[in-house]
Scaffold this motif. Structure first.
Motif, PDB file in Angstrom:
ATOM      1  N   ASP A   1      48.957  30.227  43.142  1.00  0.00           N
ATOM      2  CA  ASP A   1      49.484  29.045  44.408  1.00  0.00           C
ATOM      3  C   ASP A   1      48.313  29.208  45.146  1.00  0.00           C
ATOM      4  N   LEU A   2      47.543  29.703  45.492  1.00  0.00           N
ATOM      5  CA  LEU A   2      46.326  28.987  46.501  1.00  0.00           C
ATOM      6  C   LEU A   2      45.262  28.785  46.507  1.00  0.00           C
ATOM      7  N   GLY A   3      45.453  28.268  44.365  1.00  0.00           N
ATOM      8  CA  GLY A   3      44.152  27.754  44.222  1.00  0.00           C
ATOM      9  C   GLY A   3      42.930  28.162  43.617  1.00  0.00           C
ATOM     10  N   LEU A   4      43.010  29.926  43.952  1.00  0.00           N
ATOM     11  CA  LEU A   4      42.554  30.960  42.928  1.00  0.00           C
ATOM     12  C   LEU A   4      42.334  31.002  41.858  1.00  0.00           C
ATOM     13  N   PRO A   5      40.870  30.594  40.986  1.00  0.00           N
ATOM     14  CA  PRO A   5      40.737  31.389  39.207  1.00  0.00           C
ATOM     15  C   PRO A   5      41.298  32.293  39.328  1.00  0.00           C
ATOM     16  N   PRO A   6      42.029  32.232  37.784  1.00  0.00           N
ATOM     17  CA  PRO A   6      42.614  33.439  37.040  1.00  0.00           C
ATOM     18  C   PRO A   6      41.918  34.550  36.699  1.00  0.00           C
ATOM     19  N   LEU A   7      42.153  36.017  36.528  1.00  0.00           N
ATOM     20  CA  LEU A   7      41.922  36.778  36.269  1.00  0.00           C
ATOM     21  C   LEU A   7      42.201  37.089  34.603  1.00  0.00           C
ATOM     22  N   THR A   8      41.026  37.177  34.588  1.00  0.00           N
ATOM     23  CA  THR A   8      40.918  38.341  32.860  1.00  0.00           C
ATOM     24  C   THR A   8      41.212  39.489  32.673  1.00  0.00           C
ATOM     25  N   TRP A   9      41.514  39.722  31.553  1.00  0.00           N
ATOM     26  CA  TRP A   9      42.006  41.243  31.205  1.00  0.00           C
ATOM     27  C   TRP A   9      40.898  41.782  30.856  1.00  0.00           C
ATOM     28  N   ASP A  10      40.246  42.817  30.838  1.00  0.00           N
ATOM     29  CA  ASP A  10      38.953  43.274  30.766  1.00  0.00           C
ATOM     30  C   ASP A  10      39.164  44.918  30.717  1.00  0.00           C
ATOM     31  N   ASP A  11      38.658  45.236  29.100  1.00  0.00           N
ATOM     32  CA  ASP A  11      39.440  46.392  28.424  1.00  0.00           C
ATOM     33  C   ASP A  11      38.200  47.963  29.303  1.00  0.00           C
TER      34      ASP A  11
ATOM     35  N   PRO B   1      48.408  43.766  28.143  1.00  0.00           N
ATOM     36  CA  PRO B   1      47.483  42.540  28.913  1.00  0.00           C
ATOM     37  C   PRO B   1      47.727  41.476  29.851  1.00  0.00           C
ATOM     38  N   GLN B   2      48.695  40.904  28.959  1.00  0.00           N
ATOM     39  CA  GLN B   2      49.334  39.402  29.434  1.00  0.00           C
ATOM     40  C   GLN B   2      49.954  39.870  29.933  1.00  0.00           C
ATOM     41  N   GLU B   3      51.234  40.689  29.903  1.00  0.00           N
ATOM     42  CA  GLU B   3      51.858  40.535  31.438  1.00  0.00           C
ATOM     43  C   GLU B   3      51.068  40.545  32.340  1.00  0.00           C
ATOM     44  N   TYR B   4      50.233  41.777  32.462  1.00  0.00           N
ATOM     45  CA  TYR B   4      49.495  41.814  34.185  1.00  0.00           C
ATOM     46  C   TYR B   4      49.099  40.819  33.926  1.00  0.00           C
ATOM     47  N   VAL B   5      48.175  39.784  33.290  1.00  0.00           N
ATOM     48  CA  VAL B   5      47.369  38.797  33.809  1.00  0.00           C
ATOM     49  C   VAL B   5      48.159  37.257  34.251  1.00  0.00           C
ATOM     50  N   ASP B   6      49.682  37.496  33.634  1.00  0.00           N
ATOM     51  CA  ASP B   6      50.293  36.058  34.580  1.00  0.00           C
ATOM     52  C   ASP B   6      50.733  36.395  35.243  1.00  0.00           C
TER      53      ASP B   6
ATOM     54  N   VAL C   1      40.520  42.326  35.505  1.00  0.00           N
ATOM     55  CA  VAL C   1      41.534  42.962  35.810  1.00  0.00           C
ATOM     56  C   VAL C   1      41.845  44.033  34.118  1.00  0.00           C
ATOM     57  N   GLY C   2      42.289  45.022  34.572  1.00  0.00           N
ATOM     58  CA  GLY C   2      42.802  46.257  33.869  1.00  0.00           C
ATOM     59  C   GLY C   2      44.161  47.265  33.662  1.00  0.00           C
ATOM     60  N   CYS C   3      44.889  47.492  33.218  1.00  0.00           N
ATOM     61  CA  CYS C   3      46.529  48.367  33.854  1.00  0.00           C
ATOM     62  C   CYS C   3      46.633  49.212  32.981  1.00  0.00           C
ATOM     63  N   ALA C   4      47.735  49.887  33.632  1.00  0.00           N
ATOM     64  CA  ALA C   4      48.111  50.819  32.230  1.00  0.00           C
ATOM     65  C   ALA C   4      49.189  51.392  32.989  1.00  0.00           C
TER      66      ALA C   4
END
Length: 162
Positions: free
Chosen positions: A40-50, A27-32, A131-134
Motif C-alpha cells: 500500500d505504501l510502495g515499499l519493497p516486500p519483506l522476505t522470509w529468513d530462516d 512462512p508465506q502466510e506471514y510474508v504475504d 521477517v521470521g515468525c513463530a
C-alpha cells in the motif's frame, strides 16, 4: 462510545482468523500478510529468513508456559512484534498489528493520543528486509502466542518509518 475504526478492524481480524483458522502458519502466510501493508505504501516486500525465524521460534518456546507479552531481552538484534489470542494465526496476528495504521500520523510521526502504533510502523519500516515468525499454543491457557522478528529492526526515535 466505541471507535468505529476499532469495530471495523476487530471485525476484519475475526474474519481473517475464521477464514484461515486451519492455516498452518506457513512462512508465506506471514510474508504475504506483512507485504499487504507494505505494498500500500510502495515499499519493497519483506522476505522470509530462516535465521530470524529460528530466533522467533526460540523466543516463542521460552514464553510458551506463560505467554506473557514481554519482549526478548536487550540488546535486541531484531525488531519484534508480539500477539496473543484464541486460535490466533499468521494472518490474524499481522492484521492485528496492522490495524494500528489508523492511529499513525505520518506528518507528525506520532500515534494518536492514548493509542499504540509501533507494531504497524515496524511492519512498514522502510529498511526492514527480512521477517521470521513463530507461533505456539500456550500451556497455561488455550491461547496462541505469535512472535515476528524483523531484520534490520525499525522504530528508531525521531525517524519516520518510510
Amino acid at each position: 462510545m466505541r471507535n468505529p475504526y476499532d469495530i471495523a478492524f476487530g471485525f476484519a481480524i475475526i474474519m481473517a482468523i475464521i477464514r484461515s483458522s486451519h492455516a498452518q502458519d506457513s512462512p508465506q502466510e506471514y510474508v504475504d500478510a506483512h507485504n499487504s501493508f507494505r505494498k500500500d505504501l510502495g515499499l519493497p516486500p519483506l522476505t522470509w529468513d530462516d535465521t530470524v525465524a529460528e530466533f522467533a521460534k526460540n523466543f516463542a518456546a521460552e514464553r510458551k508456559n506463560d505467554c506473557a507479552l514481554i519482549h526478548s531481552k536487550p540488546p535486541r538484534k531484531y525488531g519484534e512484534n508480539l500477539a496473543y489470542g484464541p486460535e490466533l494465526n499468521a494472518t490474524g496476528a499481522v492484521f492485528y498489528w496492522g490495524r494500528e495504521k489508523a492511529f499513525y500520523d505520518y506528518d507528525t510521526n506520532t500515534c494518536s493520543p492514548g493509542r499504540r502504533c509501533g507494531h504497524y510502523t515496524q511492519i512498514v519500516w522502510k529498511d526492514t528486509a527480512k521477517v521470521g515468525c513463530a507461533r505456539v499454543t500456550c500451556t497455561n491457557t488455550p491461547m496462541c502466542y505469535v512472535v515476528c522478528n524483523y531484520d534490520p529492526p525499525g522504530n528508531y526515535i525521531d525517524t519516520k518509518p518510510y
